[in-house]
Design a protein around this motif. Structure first.
Motif, short mmCIF file in Angstrom:
data_model
loop_
_atom_site.label_atom_id
_atom_site.label_comp_id
_atom_site.label_asym_id
_atom_site.label_seq_id
_atom_site.Cartn_x
_atom_site.Cartn_y
_atom_site.Cartn_z
N THR A 42 -21.34 -1.43 -57.78
CA THR A 42 -20.07 -1.80 -58.37
C THR A 42 -18.97 -1.60 -57.34
N GLY A 43 -18.14 -2.59 -57.16
CA GLY A 43 -17.08 -2.49 -56.17
C GLY A 43 -17.51 -3.07 -54.84
N THR A 44 -16.75 -2.75 -53.82
CA THR A 44 -17.04 -3.25 -52.47
C THR A 44 -17.27 -2.06 -51.55
N PRO A 45 -18.52 -1.73 -51.29
CA PRO A 45 -18.78 -0.58 -50.43
C PRO A 45 -18.45 -0.89 -48.97
N SER A 46 -18.13 0.15 -48.26
CA SER A 46 -17.87 0.01 -46.83
C SER A 46 -19.20 -0.20 -46.10
N PRO A 47 -19.16 -0.66 -44.86
CA PRO A 47 -20.41 -0.79 -44.09
C PRO A 47 -21.15 0.55 -44.00
N ALA A 48 -20.43 1.64 -43.82
CA ALA A 48 -21.07 2.97 -43.77
C ALA A 48 -21.69 3.32 -45.12
N GLY A 49 -21.02 2.94 -46.20
CA GLY A 49 -21.55 3.19 -47.54
C GLY A 49 -22.84 2.43 -47.78
N LEU A 50 -22.87 1.18 -47.34
CA LEU A 50 -24.10 0.39 -47.47
C LEU A 50 -25.23 0.98 -46.65
N GLU A 51 -24.92 1.46 -45.48
CA GLU A 51 -25.93 2.08 -44.64
C GLU A 51 -26.50 3.33 -45.30
#
Length: 67
Positions: A16-25
């Motif tokens: 939910t939402g737009t995760p940061s690239p670091a969050g996706l990693e």
């Protein structure tokens, strides 16, 4: 003669939402840790039910990174 049962199951992750690239990693690590915990729980339940000799289908390929 032992019986072999192979199980495959899909894993769905909803974000939910737009995760940061670091969050996706980091997400990959979190999902992996959650799966390991659930599989250990299932293995313990199966052993408690009288089937202690459960072997992972990829026991000889622990370093596998692709399905």
């Amino acid at each position: 003669m032992p019986t072999t049962i192979t199980c495959h199951f899909p894993v769905t992750v909803r974000i939910t939402g737009t995760p940061s690239p670091a969050g996706l990693e980091r997400l990959g690590e979190v999902v992996e840790q959650a799966l390991v915990a659930r599989l250990e729980f299932a293995r313990a339940k199966i052993a408690a039910a009288g089937f202690p000799e459960i072997v992972s289908a990829d026991a000889d390929d622990q370093g596998r990174t692709t399905p």
